[in-house]
Design a protein around this motif. Sequence first.
Motif, PDB file in Angstrom:
ATOM      1  N   PRO A  70       0.979  -1.187   0.093  1.00 14.72           N
ATOM      2  CA  PRO A  70      -0.068   0.240  -0.107  1.00 14.72           C
ATOM      3  C   PRO A  70       0.920   1.408  -0.144  1.00 14.72           C
ATOM      4  O   PRO A  70       2.202   1.144   0.271  1.00 14.72           O
ATOM      5  N   ASP A  71       0.334   2.288  -0.143  1.00 18.49           N
ATOM      6  CA  ASP A  71       0.942   3.705  -0.044  1.00 18.49           C
ATOM      7  C   ASP A  71       1.639   3.709   1.221  1.00 18.49           C
ATOM      8  O   ASP A  71       1.092   3.428   2.466  1.00 18.49           O
ATOM      9  N   THR A  74       0.202   5.026   4.663  1.00 14.30           N
ATOM     10  CA  THR A  74      -0.824   4.463   5.247  1.00 14.30           C
ATOM     11  C   THR A  74      -0.452   3.575   6.499  1.00 14.30           C
ATOM     12  O   THR A  74      -1.384   3.250   7.717  1.00 14.30           O
TER      13      THR A  74
END
Length: 158
Positions: A70-71, A74
């Motif tokens: 994920p980014d 996060t």
Amino acid sequence: MSSLLHAAAVVAVALGVASGPFDIQLNSTPKVPTARGEARLVYASSPFGVAVTADGRSRYDVQVTASGLPDPATLGAYTAYVAWEVSTDLAHWQRLGAVTNGNSTVGQAKRNKFLLVITAEATATTAVHAGPTVLHGISPSGWLQSFMSHPLFRGISQ
């Protein structure tokens, strides 16, 4: 004989074992359970045919293929994922380079036995690991380590 090899390959895939002698299966952590990855050790280029360190150890380019990352934001105050070559006793961490979803050649591994650890970090150029581990694996030669001295195998428990 080919059915035996096929069965061994199926078992290896089921157990999460990398597919070749220069491959590292990267395992996810609870921090990012959707992350998946593998790395391949490729002989680094050299005018002499085989790249080695000054003391004679092979040098490998580390090619990482990752998905499901994920980014980094996060996970906290992080902007990048970074690959590290880590000694098996966890005492020495050498930054290899930034990792993204997809394929990345992250740097050169210079140890015979090492852990490949990917962490979320505040910057892609950090020299010291500080963020959470998202993927980890062990070099193929690390599988040759004897764990017989480990307390678990000597009948000693805490």
